[in-house]
Enzyme design. Structure first.
Site, short mmCIF file in Angstrom:
data_model
loop_
_atom_site.label_atom_id
_atom_site.label_comp_id
_atom_site.label_asym_id
_atom_site.label_seq_id
_atom_site.Cartn_x
_atom_site.Cartn_y
_atom_site.Cartn_z
N HIS A 70 0.85 -1.19 0.00
CA HIS A 70 0.00 0.00 0.00
C HIS A 70 0.88 1.24 0.00
CE1 HIS A 70 -3.90 2.03 1.63
NE2 HIS A 70 -3.15 2.90 0.97
N HIS A 72 1.79 5.14 -2.24
CA HIS A 72 1.40 6.16 -3.22
C HIS A 72 2.67 6.79 -3.78
CE1 HIS A 72 -2.87 6.17 -1.84
NE2 HIS A 72 -2.32 5.86 -0.68
N PHE A 73 2.91 6.58 -5.07
CA PHE A 73 4.05 7.22 -5.72
C PHE A 73 3.63 8.45 -6.52
CE2 PHE A 73 7.27 3.43 -5.89
CZ PHE A 73 7.40 3.51 -4.51
N ASN A 104 -5.05 6.05 -7.11
CA ASN A 104 -5.72 7.36 -7.07
C ASN A 104 -4.80 8.46 -7.56
OD1 ASN A 104 -4.07 7.04 -4.80
ND2 ASN A 104 -5.38 8.30 -3.48
N ASP A 161 -8.73 3.23 -3.28
CA ASP A 161 -8.16 3.79 -2.06
C ASP A 161 -8.07 5.30 -2.12
OD1 ASP A 161 -6.75 3.76 0.50
OD2 ASP A 161 -5.05 4.42 -0.68
N HIS A 188 -11.07 1.30 1.29
CA HIS A 188 -10.81 2.42 2.19
C HIS A 188 -12.08 2.66 2.98
CE1 HIS A 188 -8.81 6.50 2.92
NE2 HIS A 188 -9.99 6.60 3.52
N ASP A 314 1.14 2.71 3.72
CA ASP A 314 0.31 3.80 3.19
C ASP A 314 1.19 5.04 2.96
OD1 ASP A 314 -1.83 5.28 2.25
OD2 ASP A 314 -2.72 5.62 4.22
N HIS A 318 3.54 14.35 0.66
CA HIS A 318 2.99 15.66 0.32
C HIS A 318 4.11 16.68 0.43
CE1 HIS A 318 -1.16 14.28 0.28
NE2 HIS A 318 -1.00 13.75 1.48
#
Length: 431
Positions: A70, A72-73, A104, A161, A188, A314, A318
């Site tokens: 899980h 996010h790239f 996403n 997600d 999610h 996860d 940011h």
């Protein structure tokens, strides 16, 4: 050709917990033995001895490369936060040799063309980059994607997600399709009906900030629905980033009834509580939020009895500018790839909650099995994906290879220094 000497090998798949030498040729492990000399390595491999690279791993643990199911790239669409290249570098620095990306992005991964673009970029990195595809078109929670076509194009699972799937009939149809295809589908679990300001627990933390926050019922409500639907459809269902004691119990009971239900725990949810949200502000804002001590302990208990199958970060990068906004305007999420092993060692192994082999199993073998990946094991003929680390050696979490540094663990001294990450038989990271 690479020979790792004098290491203590821990492999949950075989139960190995002993001193070994490991010989690698190309992208495979070709020999594991109590001792392999350089002369023997040349014989085993059929190559000249001067082609051999030797790592003296005395005092180091050798374990399967971690599998983070899980992450996010952020590519495509949000490359200012992270991209596939930098995300893969951060993964390697954290001992992660295989990742499962979330879908996403912008555009989201709801079509074979975007999926192919992501996978092609992943092939240009030093690690194994796999990805989920979306459950619904445009992540709008209505029309299902062409799941068979996406599976054929290389997706390893399905998820929206970041956005909960609210319509029960849509969730049911998606589960039925995933069951027919034999792939996991991940959810999610945050019902917005119980959330006023997300990212902060409704309780002490929300009271401190004078906002509504996210009530625990937001998670409980959808987890209860989805474990029921999992039983009814026979789907392999994953409850993502579980955060409440009630949800852990719902998964536990569903498993006892024979449902094919699984759950992820993040390192931040088994390490921190809402007190961290008060102390660190936006750096500890995440969806679902950090909750109470009883929830943290329930997650650890779930990891101990295998109610929670796997640890997944996860990883949610940011920019500093985004996290500098006021609390209710800042995005939720923290990075986690480069600190996950250390937090597992500190919170679970050092405190006697899991053995080191059990921790490695939750972080490698279990997610690999769930997503049908050739990973998470050290065996002759198997993939040459492994990490070498010293559990007691300390390091400081300050210079990340991720583009972002949004984490409450910034500047913290941690145990478990990774010295080498080897993926595809090549050194992907060295300290």
């Amino acid at each position: 050709m690479l020979l790792i000497k004098n290491t203590h090998m821990i492999d949950p798949a075989s139960g190995t917990d002993a001193r070994k030498d490991i010989l690698i040729q190309d992208d495979k492990i070709i020999k594991i033995a109590d001792s392999v000399t350089e002369k023997e390595a040349a014989v085993f491999s059929g190559e000249e001895a001067d082609m051999l690279q030797v790592i003296d791993a005395g005092g180091m643990i050798a374990a399967p490369g971690l599998v983070d199911a899980h992450v996010h790239f952020r590519e495509p669409g949000f490359e200012h936060k992270e991209d596939i290249r930098t995300g893969a570098r951060a993964a390697a620095a954290g001992g992660v040799t295989t990742v499962v990306l979330m879908a996403n992005t912008n555009p989201c991964v709801d079509n074979p063309e975007t999926l192919a673009r992501v996978l092609e970029k992943g092939k240009q990195t030093a690690i194994h980059v796999t990805t989920c595809a979306n459950v619904t078109r445009g992540m709008k929670g209505q029309e299902l994607t062409d799941m068979p076509a996406l599976l054929e194009a290389g997706a390893v699972g399905f998820t929206d997600d970041g956005i909960p799937l609210l319509a029960e009939e849509t969730a049911r149809r998606a589960m039925e399709q995933a069951a027919a295809l034999g792939v996991p589908i991940s959810f999610h679990e945050e019902n917005p009906a119980f959330i006023e300001n997300n990212g902060i627990n409704r309780g002490k933390a929300s009271a401190f900030y004078g906002i509504g926050g996210s009530d625990r019922q937001a998670e409980i409500d959808l987890v209860a629905r989805d474990v029921r639907l999992a039983e009814e459809t026979g789907a392999c269902v994953v409850i993502q980033h579980i955060s409440t004691k009630e949800a852990v119990q719902l998964v536990r009971e569903a498993k006892k009834r024979g449902a094919d239900v699984h759950a992820e725990a993040t390192p931040h949810h088994f390490t921190l509580t809402e007190e961290a949200a008060i102390k660190y502000g936006t750096m500890a804002k995440m969806n679902p939020p950090l909750r109470e001590e009883a929830d943290r302990l329930a997650i650890i208990e779930g990891l101990k009895d295998n109610t929670i199958d796997m640890i997944a970060t996860d990883h949610a990068p940011h920019s500093a500018e985004e996290k500098a906004r006021e609390l209710t305007a800042a995005p939720s999420g923290i990075i986690g790839l480069e600190t996950s092993l250390s937090l597992g060692l500190e919170q679970l192994v050092d405190k006697g909650e899991l053995t080191l082999s059990e921790l490695i199993e939750r972080m490698s073998l279990a997610p690999a099995r769930l997503y049908h990946l050739d990973a998470g094991r050290l065996t002759e003929g198997g993939p040459a994906d492994l990490i070498l680390f010293r559990p007691e050696e300390t390091w400081k979490a300050e210079h990340f290879l991720s583009k972002s540094a949004n984490t409450p663990f910034l500047g913290r001294e941690m145990k478990g220094k990774i010295h080498f990450t080897i993926a595809n038989g090549k050194i992907a990271y060295r300290s």
